[in-house]
Scaffold this motif. Structure first.
Motif, PDB file in Angstrom:
ATOM      1  N   UNK A  99      42.551  48.966  38.060  1.00  0.00           N
ATOM      2  CA  UNK A  99      42.428  47.533  37.792  1.00  0.00           C
ATOM      3  C   UNK A  99      40.953  47.188  37.679  1.00  0.00           C
ATOM      4  N   UNK A 100      40.547  46.734  36.494  1.00  0.00           N
ATOM      5  CA  UNK A 100      39.155  46.361  36.282  1.00  0.00           C
ATOM      6  C   UNK A 100      38.890  44.994  36.911  1.00  0.00           C
ATOM      7  N   UNK A 101      37.638  44.639  37.156  1.00  0.00           N
ATOM      8  CA  UNK A 101      37.320  43.350  37.792  1.00  0.00           C
ATOM      9  C   UNK A 101      37.898  42.144  37.060  1.00  0.00           C
ATOM     10  N   UNK A 102      38.082  42.236  35.730  1.00  0.00           N
ATOM     11  CA  UNK A 102      38.637  41.112  34.971  1.00  0.00           C
ATOM     12  C   UNK A 102      40.161  41.083  34.997  1.00  0.00           C
ATOM     13  N   UNK A 103      40.782  42.019  35.761  1.00  0.00           N
ATOM     14  CA  UNK A 103      42.239  42.046  35.874  1.00  0.00           C
ATOM     15  C   UNK A 103      42.928  42.959  34.884  1.00  0.00           C
TER      16      UNK A 103
END
Length: 367
Positions: A99-103
């Protein structure tokens, strides 16, 4: 040995041209390290995980934090080498979500390759993390399509066949008392619907059936299929010692059945002169011959019927193609699907008697 390995790895990972090389890949992160942390990490990590390389080099737990909660336990087990595979020098592979920081959720595949080390040394590893999001999306969509196809097959098998059986039952009662051409037309229509349902069900289950194979005797399979298809309107000739193939037995039988039905339905001229041979076999219609190919691995099914125009040889494998009003248009399509499921090839050409010759190639046969 351990000191030499570490020295080699250090020389490699510290070379500028090595980092320039691995940094060319935007969906593949190459890294090295041991249970205590990462020694090196290519810049593709930032694209895949959405986090700076410096963060993970300072604290390897960044990888765990970025992992999907449902996948964290197995990732932690792999990194801690809880199954001892790295310790014994075995490579490991795993697919999991990030899961990347932007979701944004990404699928990655991580492969870990242990480097040789001296007894008692902490094993060093080289790893490759690949972004496989598009491949996984395709796989998941294919799974959903297969589930929808299975539901569709169940509808055909039960929800449509039940009222069809009821309709045929009432039609039988009606024809017991009355005789009329309209009732005959209804009977033909219901029979055609039943045949189409059977063909579509066969198409929907070919891929799953081909997952298991066994040794299949071609001559025996052809003769068994002919007993099922034989409508006293043709004659089967087989060449001895056709050999055996590794395939799904039921699908090979289905292939022969469809090829024979196609020959009987589309190959019969209805005008072939009566001969002693046709009288002996009770038919003046099509003769079907099955034999091995001479210049390739495989077999053929040929008839002496009216044939198919050369311009339509490719078109015959499309859904709905039929040269007979009685055909469903799925017979040859089913053959092609069976062939594709086994990794073979199929083509239509002319037989020696200007009929249809169906050739299945790239089949490894054992005489």
């Amino acid at each position: 040995m351990g000191d030499m390995t570490r020295a080699f790895e250090q020389q490699l990972t510290e070379r500028a041209d090595f980092h320039e090389f691995i940094d060319q890949f935007d969906s593949v992160a190459v890294w090295s390290g041991d249970a205590s942390g990462f020694d090196s990490m290519s810049t593709a990590f930032e694209d895949i995980y959405g986090r700076p390389v410096e963060d993970v080099l300072e604290d390897m737990f960044v990888v765990i934090e970025a992992t999907h909660p449902d996948d964290r336990a197995p990732v932690m087990d792999m990194m801690a080498d809880r199954d001892g595979r790295i310790e014994t020098g075995d490579a490991k592979q795993m697919e999991h979500r990030v899961i990347k920081p932007d979701g944004d959720v990404r699928w990655v595949e991580t492969r870990v390759f242990p480097l040789p080390s001296a007894p008692g040394d902490t094993p060093q590893v080289v790893g490759v993390t690949i972004d496989i999001t598009e491949r996984k999306r395709t796989e998941l969509e294919l799974e959903r399509q297969n589930e929808r196809l299975e539901r569709f097959a169940n509808i055909l098998s039960h929800d449509l066949r039940n009222p069809l059986t009821t309709a045929k039952g009432y039609l039988d009662l009606a024809t017991d008392k009355y005789s009329h051409k309209y009732l005959d037309a209804v009977d033909q229509a219901l029979t055609r619907i039943e045949e189409i349902i059977t063909d579509v069900l066969t198409l929907s289950r070919i891929g799953k059936a081909a997952e298991t194979t066994e040794t299949v005797d071609l001559e025996a399979a052809a003769k068994e299929a002919w007993l099922i298809v034989d409508e006293q309107r043709g004659h089967l000739e087989t060449v001895n010692d056709l050999g055996a193939i590794e395939a799904d037995r039921s699908l090979v039988g289905q292939l022969f059945e469809n090829a024979f039905r196609n020959a009987i339905e589309h190959g019969s001229t209805g005008s072939r002169p009566v001969t002693d041979d046709s009288v002996e076999h009770g038919s003046q219609d099509v003769t079907v011959r099955v034999g091995p190919l001479e210049e390739a691995n495989g077999f053929y099914v040929a008839d002496d019927g009216v044939g198919i125009p050369e311009s339509e040889h490719e078109q015959v494998f499309e859904a709905g193609y039929s040269t007979s009003e009685k055909g469903t248009g799925y017979g040859l399509l089913i053959i092609r699907e069976i062939v594709d499921a086994h990794g073979w090839d199929v083509r239509i050409t002319d037989s020696e008697t200007d009929g249809v010759r169906l050739e299945v190639t790239d089949v490894t046969t054992n005489a």
